[in-house]
Every structure is written in structure tokens, then in C-alpha cells.
Design a protein around this motif. Structure first.
Motif: not given
Length: 202
Positions: A120-122, A140-144, A126-128
Motif C-alpha cells: 500500500f505505502f509503496g 514523497p517524504e510525507l508518505v514515510g 509511487k503516486r507521490a
């Protein structure tokens, strides 16, 4: 504080009704705690004292709003927004969410809906990355940072996928709108619990 109310009645909604009543009690207790903390803060903080007495006449204020993201025979998903106004000096915005299984009334955890969080987070990352340079840019760093929230994760389920949220700051100030990103059911059906991917129209 905002209280949830179920429009539908009947035996099949008994468990959900009970779950919502319990949730409303918790929300009210939390609201009262926030209010007393805010009032205590305004009495102890010199800055707040000045603000309370300033020309605006502001007093500490809490506003809450609940948004129904999805409600059908499978799931009820609600996004809550809270703004805490510290007597005009600053406003803090916070998001939370609650998701119920309609049939059992169970309050769902992220893992009840998303069976494979890593995938899911991968997909979210990718979308980010793909969003960079577009109007819907999502760093993208917000996903982490979202992933790091663990059990405190704010997430909702809509008709097309699962969204995750993060409260963010700009120039040291809390932003009114959260950062949000959605992974769609069609992208990877296997990682989602099947019954929550289907709406009544499917």
C-alpha cells in the motif's frame, strides 16, 4: 462536539448503533478534556492571558467537524477535523478518522482493510513521485511520515480506495487542509479486504 447519528433503524444496524453510541461518549470525553486543558492553559500562560484581555476579546475555542466519506452495507468511514484557536495567537488543525464495519459494529483498524501495508505505502510513494510538478503535488517524504504514525494513522475508505492523511505545517503554522493521498482498489485488489472494496452499486 460533533456526535454521530445513524439514520437507519432496524435489527441489522443494532451493533453499529451501539458502536456509534460508545464512540460518541469517547468523543464527548475528549472534547471536555481538550476544553479544560485549553482553559487551564489560558490561565497559566502569560501570552494567553494577554490575548484573552486583548481588544478582540478572544477566548480559547475548539471547533469540530465530521465528514461522512462512505456509508453502505459494508463500511461507515468518517473523517473528523478539529481546530483549536489559541485565543487568536494561532490556530492548530488536527485530523482523525473512525471506520466501522456496518454489520458487526466493529471499529476497524487499518490492517482490517489493508492486508498488505508495505505494498500500500509503496503504491502511495509511487503516486507521490508521479505527482511532483503537478497541481496535486504530494511530496514523497510525507508518505514515510504517514507510515510512521502506525496505530495513530488517520485513514478513510471511499468508494474507490483508501486515503491516508497527515497534518502539516507551513512557515511554522498549522495548515487548514491536511496532506492526503489515495491508493485505489483497482491498483491492487489483493492487498485490500474484499468486502470493503465493494459498494452497494457493484
Amino acid at each position: 462536539s460533533n456526535k454521530l447519528k445513524l439514520k437507519e433503524e432496524g435489527k441489522e444496524f443494532g451493533a453499529l448503533t451501539k458502536a456509534i453510541e460508545e464512540y460518541n461518549k469517547e468523543v464527548e470525553e475528549l472534547y471536555q478534556k481538550d476544553l479544560s486543558d485549553l482553559e487551564a492553559g489560558s490561565l497559566s500562560s502569560e501570552e494567553a492571558k494577554k490575548n484573552v484581555q486583548n481588544a478582540l476579546g478572544n477566548i480559547p475555542e475548539i471547533k469540530t467537524k465530521s465528514e461522512l466519506i462512505r456509508a453502505d452495507k459494508a463500511i461507515v468511514s468518517i473523517l473528523n477535523s478539529k481546530s483549536v484557536d489559541y485565543t487568536g495567537s494561532r490556530v492548530e488543525y488536527r485530523r482523525s478518522a473512525v471506520n466501522f464495519d456496518t454489520r458487526s459494529g466493529k471499529r476497524l483498524s487499518f490492517s482490517d482493510v489493508v492486508k498488505d501495508a508495505d505494498t500500500f505505502f509503496g503504491l502511495a510513494e509511487k503516486r507521490a513521485k508521479e505527482s511532483m510538478g503537478t497541481e496535486m503535488e504530494f511530496p514523497p517524504e510525507l508518505v514515510g511520515k504517514i507510515k510512521e504514525q502506525g496505530e495513530e494513522l488517520t485513514w478513510t475508505v471511499n468508494a474507490e480506495g483508501v486515503s491516508v492523511y497527515l497534518d502539516t505545517y507551513e512557515f511554522g503554522r498549522s495548515r487548514k487542509e491536511p496532506a492526503a493521498i489515495t491508493v485505489y482498489f483497482d491498483e491492487a485488489r489483493k492487498i485490500f479486504e474484499k468486502r470493503y472494496t465493494k459498494t452497494e452499486e457493484d
